[in-house]
Structure formats: C-alpha cells, structure tokens
Design an enzyme around this catalytic site. Structure first.
Site, short mmCIF file in Angstrom:
data_model
loop_
_atom_site.label_atom_id
_atom_site.label_comp_id
_atom_site.label_asym_id
_atom_site.label_seq_id
_atom_site.Cartn_x
_atom_site.Cartn_y
_atom_site.Cartn_z
CD GLU A 58 -3.77 -1.11 45.89
OE1 GLU A 58 -4.61 -1.24 46.78
OE2 GLU A 58 -3.33 -2.07 45.22
CE LYS A 118 -8.33 -2.54 48.03
NZ LYS A 118 -6.96 -3.10 48.17
CB CYS A 130 -6.12 -3.38 44.30
SG CYS A 130 -4.93 -4.75 44.34
#
Length: 269
Positions: free
Chosen positions: A41, A116, A155
C-alpha cells in the site's frame, strides 16, 4: 504455476526515490522469472503521520507510468498501492485524496484501480480526515496472471470479511492485500490471523504484502487455502518469491466446497 515476488519495501516521502525503489523491485522479480510483482500500500509515497492530497498523483502520472513501463520492459505484471486525487471538488486545503491499488498486466496495460472502501478510522487514527472512500459498489479488481485470477483489497479492508468474499465472487483465487499495517499492540497478530481466516473461509490463497520501516509492521504473509502459512517475513525490507500451483488450490476446493455450501450473498450498501 504462477510465480509471485513479494516486495516488502520501505517507502519514502520522496516520490522520485520510490520510483527507483520500484525499478529495483522489478529487477529482483525479473531475476527469478516472476510472473507477478506485488508492492505494498502507498508504494508511490508514504509518511507515517498521514498520507493525503499532497501525495496524490493521477493514473497517468509518474508512478503508474513507471509501473507500466517497467512491466512491459520485464514482462512482469504488478499490483501496487498508490494515492490518487479525490473526486470531490473544493479548495486545495480542503481536498482529500484516494487510497488506491493499481493492477498492470505484463504488457504494461493498466487493468484497473481499486479505491479503498474501508478507511482506517481506528486505533487512534482517522484516515478519513485526509482520504475519501472508494465506492462500495464498484466492480472488484481482478487480474489474470498465468492460470490464476488475483483479486485486490487493501490494508484495513482485511478486517471486513465481506470485502474479501465479494472479490472471490468475482472469480479471485488469490487475494492480494497490499498494506502499510500500522504497528502496535497485537497488530501483527491481527494481521496474521485475519489473512489466515480470509484464506480458510474463502478457500483462496491470501498474499499480504506489508510495508517495512518505522511505524509499520512488515511481516508479509502468504497463506494457502487450507490455512497453512507458506511464507512469513519479519520486519526487515526484503524480496521473496513463491510459486502458486492452481491444482493445489483446486484440490482444497474439492475437499472443502464451502463456497458452494454457503447460504448468504454479499450486497454492497
């Protein structure tokens, strides 16, 4: 067989320096004839106190252009985290960015970008102060490499099992999770446990690629669809390469047809 190089690297605030880092990672992957390189990331630029609009680059900017050039040069596909400008207009001091992961195939074509969905507003951090979430109903990002389909989340998404299941419903056999997993009490244990759970419940391979460096956990992990940990790194920057066998995955799914036996579907809201 699909060969994957995990690049557990440190990422700087300096975007130009990070592009040199990416070039080195491609060299390492090419040296072992990897089919896919996975970076963490925020691979385009990272600051441990927060990433925001000052780190944002468009999809035709220097970072993604570098990924595309190097992928075509080496014949190696890549999945990597980056930061994009947000969609919401406004004054510069009020604008937010988007935490994204891009997938580029071995010819250098940009396959897509995952934005995300779940922002890290937890453990004393508020990612939403700097970032805006991606749309929950966006089509999942998948990338075919060899005989396997790779799907992407990133994540904090890992803590939401429906995120992984939706990507698996789109055909993913390998779940790739680039992360800058913030260090702290029990955080490394959560990371390993969640990657293992997502692998078992979805009968997929999970590849969690953590960022190395101060304030983050590192500890990249690969877990098989049977829950067996096949690769686990420590906190140091390093490259490791693994071979994924689609027949081994298929054998686990024949023995454990839990995806066929389920009674609920994932519906974005």
């Amino acid at each position: 067989m699909t060969r994957v190089t995990v690049a557990q690297v440190e990422v700087a605030d300096d975007h130009e320096a990070n592009r040199y880092m990416v070039a080195d990672a491609f060299q390492a992957a090419a040296a072992v004839d990897a089919n896919l390189l996975v970076l963490p990331e925020y691979a385009s630029g990272y600051h441990r106190h927060g990433v925001g609009i000052e780190h944002a680059e468009p999809l035709d900017g220097a970072f993604v252009s570098t990924l595309r050039t190097l992928a075509a040069e080496h014949g190696t596909a890549v999945i990597a985290g980056t930061t994009l400008p947000g969609a919401t207009p406004g004054p510069a001091d009020a604008r937010r960015a988007v935490n994204a992961v891009v997938a580029v195939d071995a010819s250098g074509e940009l396959v897509g970008a995952y934005r995300k969905v779940h922002l890290y507003d937890a453990f004393g951090t508020r990612e939403s102060d700097r970032l805006e979430p991606g749309p929950a109903d966006a089509a999942p990002l998948t990338l075919r490499v060899g005989d396997l389909t790779f799907g992407v989340i990133t994540c904090y998404d890992l803590r939401f099992p429906e995120s992984a299941r939706r990507v698996v419903d789109a055909g993913a056999e390998v779940l790739v999770v680039p992360a800058a997993w913030v260090a702290g009490p029990l955080k490394a244990e959560h990371w390993r446990t969640l990657l293992t759970a997502r692998a078992i419940e979805n009968t997929v391979v999970t590849v969690g690629v953590g960022m190395a460096g101060k304030g983050v956990t590192g500890r990249s992990v690969l877990v098989g669809p049977d829950g067996v940990v096949g690769l686990e790194l420590d906190e140091r920057p390093q490259y490791r390469t693994v071979d994924l066998d689609p027949e081994e995955l298929a054998a686990v799914r024949r023995a454990n047809p839990s995806l066929q036996n389920r009674r609920y579907a994932v519906v974005p809201r």
